[in-house]
Design a protein around this motif. Structure first.
Motif: not given
Length: 327
Positions: A170-171, A180-184, A277-289, A296-300
């Motif tokens: 779930x996104x 996730x779209x960018x990851x795919x 940040x760039x670091x957050x984005x790169x981590x998400x788009x390379x290691x999402x799964x 996946x989403x904000x903690x709340x």
């Protein structure tokens, strides 16, 4: 331990889901089997064509997809409200594109009169079909069963082609959806199958970049980007298509070791709006799964999803606090 599907899908929380199907053992969906030397590249078109056809039947929009050598990725958006407003004839027209239906639904479509008893059963059947037409499990079933039959027919064998079940995530917010779209879309680049997004065959990003370059309408089979939020906006992804394509392109350059590239603030209005940040984005788009399992989403948002789906524990809560925390 596998989780029941109702604990993975919660339309109260989000209509967006990332689904992954993988082949069993040494089965090849497409690509070249290095063991036998046989090429299965033509099967990519099977998957893409079937996927896009199903989006015209179901009340499910496709946001992103990528067909890999032994698995497929697809990001979907469920439109339950759309399905609930379909008339009976529309429900049956769509459902009968894929299945024969029952004797009563066939009788109705021939224009024959139904008895009062038959009418009750018929209306119950229509509601079952309506629910199936916005159900992710039925969407993936109609994709995977078709591909499995065609592959087994071609290979001259029987038995399972896919793993028992597809994986669903779930996104829960726009950051998770875009990441996730960018990851795919970047899957072929991470796998070193392609060098740029616009040359990545049988992916959604290739279709979208072609639309940007040719200055034509967005691909009608994909959920459109509709620009920044505003009043009376059309249904779609609330970002600019050009911004998304540029961000995926620059991200792809960062991922490939043989490509010089970086993401600059003036070229990433999407990241500015998301507050990542760039670091957050790169981590998400390379290691999402790697970091997220069922959601996946904000903690709340993850806490709400956990409560609605009655999970005792939800993997990724700690990483959500880091990766989706606004910079």
């Amino acid at each position: 331990m596998p989780q029941p599907r109702q604990s993975q899908v919660s339309l109260i929380d989000t209509p967006y889901y990332h689904c992954v199907s993988r082949c069993v053992r040494r089965s090849f969906l497409c690509g070249v089997d290095t063991y036998s030397g046989q090429s299965y590249e033509h099967r990519r078109a099977w998957v893409e064509d079937r996927l896009l056809m199903l989006s015209s039947v179901f009340a499910i929009d496709i946001c992103a997809y990528a067909v890999m050598s032994n698995h497929t990725h697809v990001v979907v958006c469920v439109d339950k409200d759309k399905a609930e407003h379909w008339l009976i004839d529309e429900v049956l027209r769509r459902y009968h594109k894929l299945h024969k239906g029952t004797l009563l639904t066939q009788k109705y479509l021939r224009g024959e009169e139904l008895s009062p008893g038959e009418r009750i059963t018929f209306e119950e059947t229509v509601e079952v079909y309506r629910a199936r037409l916005y159900e992710i499990s039925w969407f993936m079933r109609n994709l995977n069963e078709y591909i499995a039959r065609e592959a087994n027919k071609e290979d001259g064998c029987t038995g399972r082609f896919w793993e028992g079940r597809f994986k669903s995530q779930a996104l829960l917010d726009e950051s998770a959806v875009l990441a996730c779209m960018a990851y795919v879309d970047l899957n072929p680049i991470r796998a070193k199958m392609e060098s740029t997004p616009e040359t990545s065959k049988h992916t959604s990003i290739k279709k979208r970049t072609q639309a940007v370059k040719s200055k034509k309408r967005q691909p009608r089979q994909l959920m459109p980007f509709v620009g920044n939020p505003r009043q009376n906006m059309l249904k779609g992804i609330a970002f600019c298509l050009k911004d998304y394509c540029e961000l995926v392109e620059s991200t792809g350059r960062c991922i490939r070791e043989d490509k010089a590239g970086y993401i600059t603030p003036e070229h990433s209005p999407i990241l500015t709006r998301l507050g990542l940040s760039d670091e957050q984005w790169l981590t998400l788009t390379t290691e999402f799964e790697k970091h997220f399992c069922y959601a996946a989403g904000a903690e709340l948002m993850m806490k709400e999803f956990k409560r609605h789906t009655k999970h005792q524990r939800l993997r990724g809560m700690g990483r959500a606090n880091v990766l989706f925390k606004r910079a």
